[in-house]
Write a protein that holds these residues in place. Structure first.
Motif, short mmCIF file in Angstrom:
data_model
loop_
_atom_site.label_atom_id
_atom_site.label_comp_id
_atom_site.label_asym_id
_atom_site.label_seq_id
_atom_site.Cartn_x
_atom_site.Cartn_y
_atom_site.Cartn_z
N ASP A 169 0.83 -1.20 0.00
CA ASP A 169 0.00 0.00 0.00
C ASP A 169 0.87 1.25 0.00
O ASP A 169 0.50 2.28 -0.56
N ILE A 170 2.03 1.15 0.66
CA ILE A 170 2.99 2.25 0.72
C ILE A 170 4.22 1.83 -0.08
O ILE A 170 4.79 0.75 0.13
N ILE A 171 4.66 2.70 -0.99
CA ILE A 171 5.83 2.44 -1.81
C ILE A 171 6.94 3.40 -1.40
O ILE A 171 6.73 4.61 -1.33
N LEU A 172 8.10 2.85 -1.10
CA LEU A 172 9.28 3.65 -0.79
C LEU A 172 10.26 3.54 -1.94
O LEU A 172 10.42 2.45 -2.53
N MET B 226 12.00 8.88 -0.63
CA MET B 226 10.63 9.28 -0.91
C MET B 226 9.69 8.10 -0.71
O MET B 226 10.08 6.94 -0.85
N ALA B 227 8.45 8.40 -0.35
CA ALA B 227 7.42 7.37 -0.19
C ALA B 227 6.08 7.94 -0.62
O ALA B 227 5.83 9.14 -0.48
N TYR B 228 5.21 7.06 -1.13
CA TYR B 228 3.87 7.51 -1.51
C TYR B 228 2.92 6.32 -1.50
O TYR B 228 3.35 5.15 -1.52
N ARG B 229 1.66 6.64 -1.43
CA ARG B 229 0.65 5.59 -1.50
C ARG B 229 0.53 5.14 -2.96
O ARG B 229 0.48 5.96 -3.87
N LYS B 230 0.45 3.84 -3.14
CA LYS B 230 0.35 3.31 -4.50
C LYS B 230 -0.89 3.85 -5.20
O LYS B 230 -0.84 4.19 -6.39
N LYS B 231 -1.97 4.00 -4.46
CA LYS B 231 -3.20 4.49 -5.07
C LYS B 231 -3.05 5.93 -5.55
O LYS B 231 -3.67 6.32 -6.54
#
Length: 374
Positions: free
Chosen positions: A124-127, A200-205
């Motif tokens: 769900d979280i991509i780094l 950096m990290a972000y939600r895949k959605k």
């Protein structure tokens, strides 16, 4: 003319005083966040011609405290033995709660490599990080703190080069401190300008909803900044966050040529942002450094001109030491005043050369020329 340079010196000192206040302003949000359950996390490491760096990033990932992890190394058509070495490392006995894959990028360039990784990621979280980076053991946990608010879609963090011998290493760390400073200031002013895909990290959605890098795939650089702008625009400035104390270190450049190539690549993106704020933020530093360079004319204005020249450059160096030194002290890095003197003298010319290179947009990076990406 004398009045202009005098006022400019005063404004420069005032600007740096304001930057220091912004740096010391709002602390990291989510610091007291208590993780009730471990979200699924995927780490993407795109690489191209990084054979010498892959063992270090591989071992660094195994040293991370967070479990479980999915780790995707995406090969951007490397021309060295990197993929072979990485395969040998993966075949060694490891932790059962780390799932590692090596993927072949479905296209050319880092953005396509990242997109290939996102498509494969189950987290769900991509780094994201780079193959030449060194990660703190609590890197994942600190990133997840930034997502304590469900409205947050992206969390950025600071990057700095490792310390090495000589002035060139010092120059790089001081310059990185200015990048960290401006990055945080942009977030504090709710007008984020930049971030680094190395931390950096972000939600895949969120990545999927903004269309990833669609519309920017022809740019050799900018996988971080373009995504930041898209997410900020789509979900609002409150959806992106900068966490100060989650430092990632990267390998320093070995030569000035290599450093200039990277910085020219970065500055070449200025045309593509289509934002007056970003354009102003790109042009203003160049204008400031041009004023400092042009102040040499004061030396032909008699004793008063010479005194004003010394005052102006002393103001510059002391202001930079006061503020950039504060940034570096946050990460336990200290330099003597002479380091700031030498950096302060070299930096205006360094910025000017990088800007000229960025205007013409011609550079080479990891065996690829910018003209081949158009």
């Amino acid at each position: 003319m004398l009045t202009f340079y005098l006022l400019f010196g005063i404004l420069y000192w005032g600007m740096f005083s304001r930057l220091r206040k912004l740096w010391e302003g709002r602390k990291n949000l989510g610091r007291n966040f208590i993780q009730k359950e471990n979200p699924q996390v995927s780490i993407l490491v795109p690489f191209r011609n990084e054979a010498q760096n892959l063992p270090a990033i591989f071992n660094g990932i195994f040293s991370l405290q967070y479990r479980p992890l999915q780790v995707l190394f995406i090969d951007d058509h490397s021309e060295d033995e990197g993929r072979k070495y990485l395969t040998a490392l993966i075949d060694k006995p490891g932790c059962e709660d780390i799932e590692i894959e090596i993927l072949k990028s479905k296209g050319i360039g880092k953005k396509m490599a990242v997109r290939t990784g996102v498509e494969r990621a189950f987290g769900d979280i991509i780094l994201t990080t780079d193959a030449d980076c060194f990660l703190p053991n609590d890197w994942v946990e600190n990133k997840l703190k930034g997502f304590s608010d469900p409205m947050v879609m992206m969390v950025a963090g600071p990057v700095i080069s490792q310390k090495s011998k000589g002035f060139f290493s010092v120059f790089q760390q001081i310059e990185w401190s200015s990048i960290i400073l401006i990055t945080k200031v942009g977030f504090e002013l709710q007008a984020p300008l930049m971030c680094s895909a190395a931390n950096m990290a972000y939600r895949k959605k969120a990545f999927e909803e903004v269309g990833g890098y669609n519309g920017n795939l022809d740019q050799l650089s900018g996988d971080d900044e373009f995504l930041l702008k898209k997410i900020s625009k789509r979900f609002g400035v409150g959806s992106v966050r900068f966490v100060t104390d989650n430092l990632v270190m990267t390998m320093p450049h070995a030569t000035w040529r290599s450093l200039f190539s990277q910085r020219i690549r970065w500055s070449s993106k200025w045309r593509s942002h289509l934002s007056l704020i970003h354009m102003a933020a790109s042009i203003l530093p160049v204008l400031i450094q041009l004023i400092f360079i042009s102040s040499v004319c004061l030396l032909w204005k008699g004793h008063i001109g010479m005194i004003l020249f010394l005052i102006l450059w002393t103001t510059k160096i002391l202001a930079e030491r006061k503020v950039l030194g504060k940034v570096l002290e946050t990460y336990g890095i200290k330099f003597s005043i002479w380091s700031y003197v030498l950096t302060g003298i070299v930096h205006p010319f360094y910025v000017l050369v990088s800007a000229i290179g960025g205007i013409f947009g011609n550079f080479e990076w990891k065996g690829r020329k910018s003209s081949n990406m158009a």
